[in-house]
Write a protein that holds these residues in place. Structure first.
Motif, PDB file in Angstrom:
ATOM      1  N   PRO A   1      38.234  34.895  37.402  1.00 41.72           N
ATOM      2  CA  PRO A   1      39.178  35.667  36.598  1.00 41.72           C
ATOM      3  C   PRO A   1      38.843  37.150  36.483  1.00 41.72           C
ATOM      4  CG  PRO A   1      38.715  33.593  35.535  1.00 41.72           C
ATOM      5  CD  PRO A   1      37.775  33.696  36.702  1.00 41.72           C
ATOM      6  N   SER A   2      37.574  37.482  36.330  1.00 40.15           N
ATOM      7  CA  SER A   2      37.211  38.885  36.130  1.00 40.15           C
ATOM      8  C   SER A   2      37.119  39.682  37.436  1.00 40.15           C
ATOM      9  CB  SER A   2      35.885  38.981  35.370  1.00 40.15           C
ATOM     10  OG  SER A   2      34.845  38.390  36.131  1.00 40.15           O
ATOM     11  N   THR A   3      37.542  39.085  38.538  1.00 41.24           N
ATOM     12  CA  THR A   3      37.562  39.813  39.809  1.00 41.24           C
ATOM     13  C   THR A   3      38.603  40.930  39.774  1.00 41.24           C
ATOM     14  OG1 THR A   3      36.892  37.833  41.001  1.00 41.24           O
ATOM     15  CG2 THR A   3      37.876  39.581  42.300  1.00 41.24           C
ATOM     16  N   TYR A   4      39.740  40.664  39.145  1.00 46.19           N
ATOM     17  CA  TYR A   4      40.853  41.615  39.126  1.00 46.19           C
ATOM     18  C   TYR A   4      41.306  41.912  37.698  1.00 46.19           C
ATOM     19  CZ  TYR A   4      41.428  40.580  44.105  1.00 46.19           C
ATOM     20  OH  TYR A   4      41.231  40.420  45.448  1.00 46.19           O
ATOM     21  N   THR A   5      42.097  42.976  37.574  1.00 45.33           N
ATOM     22  CA  THR A   5      42.733  43.308  36.295  1.00 45.33           C
ATOM     23  C   THR A   5      43.987  42.455  36.138  1.00 45.33           C
ATOM     24  OG1 THR A   5      44.110  45.038  37.253  1.00 45.33           O
ATOM     25  CG2 THR A   5      41.929  45.711  36.426  1.00 45.33           C
ATOM     26  N   MET A   6      44.573  42.510  34.975  1.00 44.28           N
ATOM     27  CA  MET A   6      45.784  41.739  34.702  1.00 44.28           C
ATOM     28  C   MET A   6      46.911  42.112  35.666  1.00 44.28           C
ATOM     29  SD  MET A   6      45.445  41.974  30.582  1.00 44.28           S
ATOM     30  CE  MET A   6      46.391  40.619  29.938  1.00 44.28           C
ATOM     31  N   SER A   7      47.111  43.394  35.890  1.00 46.85           N
ATOM     32  CA  SER A   7      48.186  43.817  36.796  1.00 46.85           C
ATOM     33  C   SER A   7      47.881  43.427  38.240  1.00 46.85           C
ATOM     34  CB  SER A   7      48.434  45.319  36.681  1.00 46.85           C
ATOM     35  OG  SER A   7      47.286  46.046  37.055  1.00 46.85           O
ATOM     36  N   GLU A   8      46.610  43.430  38.617  1.00 48.99           N
ATOM     37  CA  GLU A   8      46.253  43.014  39.973  1.00 48.99           C
ATOM     38  C   GLU A   8      46.495  41.512  40.168  1.00 48.99           C
ATOM     39  OE1 GLU A   8      42.810  46.253  41.173  1.00 48.99           O
ATOM     40  OE2 GLU A   8      42.256  44.560  39.885  1.00 48.99           O
ATOM     41  N   TRP A   9      46.236  40.704  39.135  1.00 43.49           N
ATOM     42  CA  TRP A   9      46.544  39.276  39.237  1.00 43.49           C
ATOM     43  C   TRP A   9      48.043  39.058  39.346  1.00 43.49           C
ATOM     44  CZ3 TRP A   9      43.444  36.209  41.264  1.00 43.49           C
ATOM     45  CH2 TRP A   9      42.090  36.167  40.974  1.00 43.49           C
ATOM     46  N   THR A  10      48.813  39.828  38.589  1.00 47.55           N
ATOM     47  CA  THR A  10      50.273  39.705  38.664  1.00 47.55           C
ATOM     48  C   THR A  10      50.752  40.007  40.074  1.00 47.55           C
ATOM     49  OG1 THR A  10      50.500  40.291  36.333  1.00 47.55           O
ATOM     50  CG2 THR A  10      52.451  40.551  37.713  1.00 47.55           C
ATOM     51  N   ALA A  11      50.230  41.070  40.667  1.00 55.90           N
ATOM     52  CA  ALA A  11      50.611  41.428  42.040  1.00 55.90           C
ATOM     53  C   ALA A  11      50.155  40.363  43.035  1.00 55.90           C
ATOM     54  CB  ALA A  11      50.018  42.784  42.409  1.00 55.90           C
ATOM     55  N   ALA A  12      48.976  39.792  42.804  1.00 59.51           N
ATOM     56  CA  ALA A  12      48.442  38.778  43.719  1.00 59.51           C
ATOM     57  C   ALA A  12      49.280  37.507  43.722  1.00 59.51           C
ATOM     58  CB  ALA A  12      46.997  38.446  43.345  1.00 59.51           C
TER      59      ALA A  12
END
Length: 112
Positions: A57-68
């Protein structure tokens, strides 16, 4: 004045609860599904020939997870076959787990 302040405060509290309820996905189920379906490939020293990117989970930010998790992005991943086997609800649950504990979330994942 106190009545107005009280009404505004209650409205904000209700909006907060509604926002949480409508966020979608069960992050607890998502944690289970992530560990069951994704973790074996997305960890250090993963078995097999294919070394997938280490993810937590802490690999990316919230917006990066949304984009992923955007459908057009997910279609390009090497693990596309695994995504297609997962139900839409399962993918939403996994997203909910990763998003809730993202690097910039109020409760980032602390252990690796």
């Amino acid at each position: 004045m106190k009545k107005i302040f009280g009404c505004v405060l209650m409205g904000l509290i209700m909006i907060s609860f509604l926002g949480t309820a409508m966020a979608g996905g069960n992050y607890r189920k998502g944690k289970y599904l992530f560990r069951k379906n994704c973790r074996s490939c997305h960890m250090e020293n993963a078995p097999g020939d294919k070394q997938a990117k280490v993810l937590e989970p802490s690999t990316y930010t919230m917006s990066e997870w949304t984009a992923a998790f955007a459908p057009e992005k997910a279609a390009t991943y090497p693990c596309k076959a695994a995504w297609e086997k997962t139900t839409p609800e399962g993918i939403e649950d996994i997203y909910s787990y990763l998003y809730k504990f993202a690097k910039d979330s109020p409760t980032p994942a602390k252990c690796k």
